[in-house]
Design a protein around this motif. Structure first.
Motif, short mmCIF file in Angstrom:
data_model
loop_
_atom_site.label_atom_id
_atom_site.label_comp_id
_atom_site.label_asym_id
_atom_site.label_seq_id
_atom_site.Cartn_x
_atom_site.Cartn_y
_atom_site.Cartn_z
N THR A 60 31.11 5.06 -18.39
CA THR A 60 30.86 5.68 -19.69
C THR A 60 30.59 4.61 -20.73
O THR A 60 29.69 4.74 -21.56
CB THR A 60 32.07 6.53 -20.12
OG1 THR A 60 32.32 7.50 -19.11
CG2 THR A 60 31.82 7.22 -21.43
N ARG A 61 31.37 3.54 -20.69
CA ARG A 61 31.16 2.43 -21.64
C ARG A 61 29.81 1.78 -21.43
O ARG A 61 29.11 1.43 -22.39
CB ARG A 61 32.28 1.41 -21.49
CG ARG A 61 33.61 1.91 -21.94
CD ARG A 61 34.63 0.78 -21.91
NE ARG A 61 35.96 1.36 -22.03
CZ ARG A 61 36.99 1.02 -21.28
NH1 ARG A 61 36.86 0.08 -20.37
NH2 ARG A 61 38.15 1.58 -21.45
N ALA A 62 29.41 1.61 -20.17
CA ALA A 62 28.13 0.99 -19.88
C ALA A 62 26.97 1.86 -20.37
O ALA A 62 26.00 1.35 -20.94
CB ALA A 62 28.00 0.73 -18.37
N VAL A 63 27.08 3.16 -20.16
CA VAL A 63 26.03 4.08 -20.62
C VAL A 63 25.95 4.05 -22.14
O VAL A 63 24.86 3.98 -22.72
CB VAL A 63 26.29 5.51 -20.10
CG1 VAL A 63 25.37 6.51 -20.78
CG2 VAL A 63 26.11 5.56 -18.60
N ARG A 64 27.11 4.07 -22.80
CA ARG A 64 27.13 4.04 -24.26
C ARG A 64 26.52 2.74 -24.78
O ARG A 64 25.74 2.74 -25.74
CB ARG A 64 28.57 4.17 -24.76
CG ARG A 64 28.64 4.27 -26.27
CD ARG A 64 30.05 4.42 -26.75
NE ARG A 64 30.61 5.67 -26.26
CZ ARG A 64 31.90 5.91 -26.16
NH1 ARG A 64 32.77 5.00 -26.50
NH2 ARG A 64 32.33 7.07 -25.72
N ALA A 65 26.82 1.61 -24.14
CA ALA A 65 26.26 0.33 -24.56
C ALA A 65 24.75 0.31 -24.35
O ALA A 65 24.00 -0.19 -25.21
CB ALA A 65 26.92 -0.82 -23.79
N VAL A 109 43.82 9.08 -21.89
CA VAL A 109 43.06 8.73 -20.70
C VAL A 109 42.01 7.68 -21.08
O VAL A 109 41.22 7.89 -22.00
CB VAL A 109 42.38 9.98 -20.11
CG1 VAL A 109 41.55 9.63 -18.89
CG2 VAL A 109 43.41 11.04 -19.78
N GLU A 110 42.04 6.57 -20.35
CA GLU A 110 41.02 5.55 -20.57
C GLU A 110 39.68 6.05 -20.04
O GLU A 110 39.61 6.70 -18.98
CB GLU A 110 41.40 4.26 -19.84
CG GLU A 110 42.54 3.53 -20.48
CD GLU A 110 42.16 2.94 -21.83
OE1 GLU A 110 41.00 2.52 -22.01
OE2 GLU A 110 43.03 2.93 -22.71
N LYS A 111 38.63 5.74 -20.76
CA LYS A 111 37.31 6.15 -20.30
C LYS A 111 36.87 5.23 -19.16
O LYS A 111 37.15 4.03 -19.19
CB LYS A 111 36.32 6.07 -21.46
CG LYS A 111 36.63 7.07 -22.53
CD LYS A 111 35.60 7.08 -23.60
CE LYS A 111 35.98 8.15 -24.61
NZ LYS A 111 35.02 8.26 -25.68
N PRO A 112 36.20 5.79 -18.18
CA PRO A 112 35.76 4.95 -17.07
C PRO A 112 34.73 3.92 -17.53
O PRO A 112 34.02 4.14 -18.53
CB PRO A 112 35.14 5.94 -16.09
CG PRO A 112 34.88 7.17 -16.87
CD PRO A 112 35.83 7.18 -18.02
N PRO A 113 34.63 2.79 -16.83
CA PRO A 113 33.68 1.75 -17.22
C PRO A 113 32.24 2.25 -17.29
O PRO A 113 31.45 1.78 -18.09
CB PRO A 113 33.83 0.69 -16.13
CG PRO A 113 35.16 0.93 -15.53
CD PRO A 113 35.43 2.40 -15.68
#
Length: 64
Positions: A43-48, A37-41
């Motif tokens: 989640t990536r934004a929060v991680r960044a 499952v690809e992580k939603p965008p």
């Protein structure tokens, strides 16, 4: 390459192959396949954002 290292590598490969074979063999034949499952965008934004914040804190701590 040292002799000890050369002797341990084949054992490591055999152990790894046996472990993978065991994992595949232990699965039920009717077990459902779970797709990647690809992580939603978001989640990536929060991680960044967290990474940027930690980098800023590290700079402040280093300069203090």
């Amino acid at each position: 390459m040292s002799q000890e290292f050369a002797m341990e590598m084949p054992a490591a490969f055999v152990t790894a192959v046996n472990a993978v074979d065991f994992e595949f063999a232990s699965a039920r034949p009717d077990a459902p396949v779970v797709p990647h499952v690809e992580k939603p965008p978001r989640t990536r934004a929060v991680r960044a954002a967290v990474a940027r914040r930690l980098a800023r804190v590290a700079k402040v701590v280093r300069l203090a």
